[in-house]
Design a protein around this motif. Structure first.
Motif, mmCIF file in Angstrom:
data_model
loop_
_atom_site.group_PDB
_atom_site.id
_atom_site.type_symbol
_atom_site.label_atom_id
_atom_site.label_comp_id
_atom_site.label_asym_id
_atom_site.label_seq_id
_atom_site.Cartn_x
_atom_site.Cartn_y
_atom_site.Cartn_z
ATOM 1 N N GLY A 1 -4.408 -8.508 -3.202
ATOM 2 C CA GLY A 1 -4.183 -7.401 -3.557
ATOM 3 C C GLY A 1 -2.857 -6.767 -2.940
ATOM 4 N N LEU A 2 -2.730 -5.544 -3.207
ATOM 5 C CA LEU A 2 -1.246 -4.943 -2.715
ATOM 6 C C LEU A 2 -1.503 -4.822 -1.122
ATOM 7 N N ASP B 1 -2.982 -5.273 -7.431
ATOM 8 C CA ASP B 1 -4.612 -4.679 -7.814
ATOM 9 C C ASP B 1 -5.017 -4.446 -8.920
ATOM 10 N N ASP B 2 -4.221 -4.490 -10.074
ATOM 11 C CA ASP B 2 -4.558 -4.325 -11.410
ATOM 12 C C ASP B 2 -4.431 -5.365 -12.299
ATOM 13 N N HIS C 1 0.528 1.044 -11.800
ATOM 14 C CA HIS C 1 0.156 -0.399 -11.952
ATOM 15 C C HIS C 1 1.035 -1.060 -11.080
ATOM 16 N N LEU D 1 0.926 -1.266 -0.177
ATOM 17 C CA LEU D 1 -0.084 0.092 0.124
ATOM 18 C C LEU D 1 0.916 1.283 0.091
#
Ligand code: NAP
Length: 254
Positions: free
Chosen positions: A224-225, A200-201, A169, A159
């Motif tokens: 996710g991140l 996340d992408d 990204h 994050l």
């Protein structure tokens, strides 16, 4: 005339979009055979290595072996002459700004404290890349306890990188496999070595997964991140694990 012109423009845009999609699919479906010779990259990419020290040079070398063009960067690119001379025509050296301009994919293998400065100098350019591969880690011994605490207070390395590189990204990967082991482990015979990743992408994740397979490892998406905080040295996912082992470990983490 105008109608023809519009049709031509529409066709050109359609072809461009189709070519992009085909490129992603071809890249994502690149062959991977454990223990075999490095498969050629289905769609060679331009990869920028920001940080060409131990980890950056080892990883960039594997990208070159997979057929990608790599620009290694340094704040003093003359230092990289012998590295690129030994890697053949797909390798070149440049400044950080030159590498950012060059890369479709940018890998960050720098002390984590440098990411803020890199974000300030190159943030908008990095936001336009299909993938920013974040290999960097906050390390107390190098960066200080206070700095690491600050990163953890922001939710950890995944994050925090996203915050420092707004719009990029980002996918974290290769954070806890030693530089000196990368060459030996790549394309290992039998069960491949797993590389835990977080992002996340979806398109950036697909690009990262394809690149990781092409250089001889098996990506394992752990989330996710926000899960990027687990992708640092000293955690259960760190080190050399099979993909199945990584999935088992990841299932215990939140
Ligand atoms: N070594 C490993 O086994 C390993 C494994 C996984 C992950 N990592 C992570 O990868 C990162 C790099 O580790 P390393 O061992 O490769 O370190 P290293 O050998 O000291 O290399 C660091 C690189 O970062 C560059 N750099 C430093 N400050 C910079 C700045 N402000 N702007 C642009 N470039 C800058 C340096 O380039 P110049 O000084 O030439 O400009 C150098 O090429 C760390 O975050 C580390 O935790 C390392």
């Amino acid at each position: 005339m105008t109608t023809h012109h519009n049709l031509d423009r529409g066709r050109r845009e359609f072809l461009r979009t189709a070519a992009t999609i085909l490129g992603v699919v071809a890249l994502a479906s690149g062959p991977r055979v454990a223990g075999a010779q490095t498969p050629p990259a289905a769609t060679p990419l331009k990869v920028a290595m920001i940080g060409a020290g131990r980890e950056g040079s080892a990883l960039g070398t594997l990208f070159i072996k997979a057929g990608h063009q790599v620009m290694f960067s340094s704040r003093n690119p003359d230092r990289l002459k012998s590295l690129v001379a030994g890697l053949g025509p797909l390798a070149q050296a440049g400044t950080v700004a030159q590498a950012v301009a060059f890369g479709e994919v940018v890998a960050l293998a720098v002390p984590y404290t440098a990411i803020e400065e890199i974000g300030k100098a190159h943030g908008s350019a990095l936001g336009s890349k299909r993938l920013v591969l974040d290999v960097s880690n906050p390390i107390a011994r190098r960066d200080g306890e206070d700095f690491v605490k600050r990163v953890n207070d922001q939710g950890g390395a995944g994050l925090m990188t996203a915050k420092l590189l707004q719009g990029a990204h980002v996918v974290r990967a290769f954070n806890a496999i030693g530089a000196s082991r990368l060459g030996t482990l790549a394309h290992r015979a039998g069960d491949p070595v797993g590389v835990p990743i977080a992002g996340d992408d979806p398109k950036a994740i697909a690009t990262a997964e394809a690149l990781i397979r092409q250089i001889g490892f098996e990506p394992v998406l752990i989330g996710g991140l926000a899960m990027g905080k687990h992708l640092v040295p000293g955690t259960p996912l760190a080190g050399e694990h099979s993909p199945a082992q990584l999935r088992q470990i990841a299932a215990t983490l939140r």
